[in-house]
Design an enzyme around this catalytic site. Structure first.
Site, PDB file in Angstrom:
ATOM      1  N   GLU A   1       0.887  -1.168   0.000  1.00 23.31           N
ATOM      2  CA  GLU A   1       0.000   0.000   0.000  1.00 23.31           C
ATOM      3  C   GLU A   1       0.914   1.204   0.000  1.00 23.31           C
ATOM      4  OE1 GLU A   1      -1.782   3.036   0.299  1.00 23.31           O
ATOM      5  OE2 GLU A   1      -1.781   2.699   2.462  1.00 23.31           O
TER       6      GLU A   1
ATOM      7  N   CYS B   1      -2.090   8.979   3.006  1.00 21.21           N
ATOM      8  CA  CYS B   1      -1.953   8.424   1.659  1.00 21.21           C
ATOM      9  C   CYS B   1      -3.190   8.723   0.828  1.00 21.21           C
ATOM     10  CB  CYS B   1      -1.670   6.926   1.711  1.00 21.21           C
ATOM     11  SG  CYS B   1      -2.831   6.000   2.710  1.00 21.21           S
TER      12      CYS B   1
END
Length: 501
Positions: free
Chosen positions: A253, A287
């Site tokens: 990720e 993010c």
């Protein structure tokens, strides 16, 4: 509150957090708040060996029983939500609402995993051969190595660990060296839960404090069946070949360069709130932070003007103050990176508002900034790069296809959103010809995912999925089983062999 007053209720001996070599500094004021011991590569190898031994025992425990340990962990998190949330704020610089919200995310994934412990389902598959049954079964995978980043110092561990534990795995965690205290606190709470559970194997969950060499040790070790790594695209490029060379599994990720499209029919009040939180929440250090705003030319002037007013009213200050909306950047390097990006944007034709350092007199060792709004003539080179700071690039579009092309025209593919009241636009955005991201939202922003959905993205984001939906399958191995209950031995595809001819 003194840091020692937080550590003791969380199960940490404050004296032990002053005996190490790794200095922990709070981004709130730059002051050192602890010194923790660092692990060596040899320590990592010993921890992985111990985790393998724990896995061998834990895999035989029935999954619903494994879920009981996660339920107890959730209870510990509930009891210590405020203390752990405040420690997140002190160590990572998040405002208190986000710090406690992150702990709530941990509680939620524990609840999800407890239910999952009774739902690790396989399939029954139609066999082409008479008198045969085909099915799939799921088994515990092994040791799971978790590498997490500073911006979500506890939630990412919980997404992985809650699922891994109910799936029958052991966990070795390398947190960011910028946020080791929260990791040690999580391990202490896990240890409390394990003590109440009664017979969990020792070393089922471990923390390794250290730098890149610890992450590389996890990536290289043949006993680490899965490496789940959250961080930069650069980090993923370094780690994934190491894991692939030994045929291990990677769950990545990585970076996000998330956009919100605002269409001509959008509710601008709603869009304004979604953009503001996405762009300046966590000082742009998520993010899923909103980094690009793609707005239709018919509403662009009004929306940009309102955004500038909202930016001016967003209070910048200590995240421990209840009315603060924008806390500090994590460190000087983050500030410098932001300034370099703004300089590049100006050279490429951008018009920047904000971006200046704030509160330097009050906090000379901390890095508070005014969030930046940058109107760009096009999606230039700097816009294609992820800068982990509160910079929002604003670009205008004429046609919907143009907006989608801009949304998809970056290397990253994590989160995306559209604000529109046009049903066709909304449906196309979520279709195969729309957003190419792992997350595509309508009339909500890019940031703030729920644990029930699988979290992750495509392209340079890495392709991994954590948390909800069927993300649990990454932590298990699948076996396809065929049972012949007939008195014959037919082969598949109608093949005959030997005496059958």
């Amino acid at each position: 509150m003194n840091i020692d007053d937080l550590l003791t209720p969380l199960g940490l001996d404050a004296r032990n957090q002053q005996a190490g070599t790794l200095a922990v500094c709070s981004p709130i004021d730059g002051a050192e708040i602890a010194r923790v011991p660092e692990c060596t590569t040899q320590d990592a190898h010993l921890a992985i060996d111990a985790a393998q031994e724990a896995f061998m025992a834990w895999r035989t425990v029935p999954a619903p029983r494994r879920g009981e340990l996660v339920r107890l962990l959730g209870d510990e998190l509930r009891a210590n939500k405020q203390a752990l949330g405040r420690l997140v704020s002190m160590e990572a610089g998040k405002i208190l609402a986000e710090g406690t919200g992150e702990v709530q995310e941990m509680i939620d994934i524990c609840d999800f995993a407890v239910g999952l412990s009774r739902q690790l389902y396989g399939l029954t598959i139609a066999s082409e051969r008479p008198g045969h049954r085909m099915m799939e079964t799921w088994h515990p995978l092994g040791v799971v190595g978790v590498i997490s980043a500073f911006n979500f110092p506890v939630a990412v561990w919980s997404w992985n660990t809650a699922l891994a534990i109910v799936c029958g795995d052991a966990v070795v965690w390398k947190p960011s060296e910028k946020t080791p205290l929260t990791a040690l606190a999580c391990q202490a709470l896990f240890d409390r839960a394990a003590a109440k559970f009664g017979n969990a194997p020792a070393k089922l969950s471990q923390v390794l404090i250290g730098g890149r060499e610890i992450g590389q040790a996890l990536a290289a070790h043949h006993r680490v069946a899965l490496v789940s790594a959250t961080g930069s695209t650069r980090m993923g490029r370094e780690l994934s070949p190491i894991v692939a060379a030994r045929f291990g599994r990677c769950l990545l990720e990585l970076g996000g360069n998330n956009a919100i499209i605002v269409g001509p029919t959008a509710d601008l009040d709603m869009a304004l709130r979604g953009i503001l939180f996405g762009a300046v929440g966590t000082a742009g250090q998520r993010c899923t932070s909103t980094r690009r705003l793609i707005v239709h030319e018919s509403v662009a002037d009004e929306l940009v003007a309102r955004l500038k007013q909202a930016y001016d009213s967003a209070r910048i200050g200590s995240p421990l103050e209840p009315d603060t909306l924008v806390g500090p950047l994590i460190d000087r390097a983050a500030y410098d990176g932001m300034q370099r990006a703004l300089e590049s944007a100006r050279r490429q034709g951008g018009k920047a508002t904000g971006g200046e350092r704030r509160l330097a007199d009050e906090y000379p060792q901390a890095w508070y900034v005014e969030p930046a709004l940058v109107e760009m003539p096009a999606q230039t080179e700097v816009v294609l790069q992820e800068t982990f700071a509160p910079i929002l690039y604003v670009m205008r579009y004429k046609t919907f296809d143009e907006a989608v092309d801009m949304q998809n025209g970056v290397p990253q593919g994590l989160s995306s959103a559209i604000f529109t009241n046009d049903l066709r636009e909304a449906e196309q955005f979520m279709s195969v010809t729309g957003s190419d991201c792992g997350i595509a939202n309508v009339n909500i922003g890019t940031s703030g995912a729920e644990i029930g959905g699988a979290f992750g993205g495509e392209k340079e984001t890495g392709g991994g999925r954590e948390s909800g939906s069927d993300a649990w399958k990454a932590y298990m191995r699948r076996a396809t089983n065929t049972i012949n209950y007939s008195r014959e031995l037919p082969l598949a595809q109608g093949i005959t062999f030997g005496s059958d001819t």
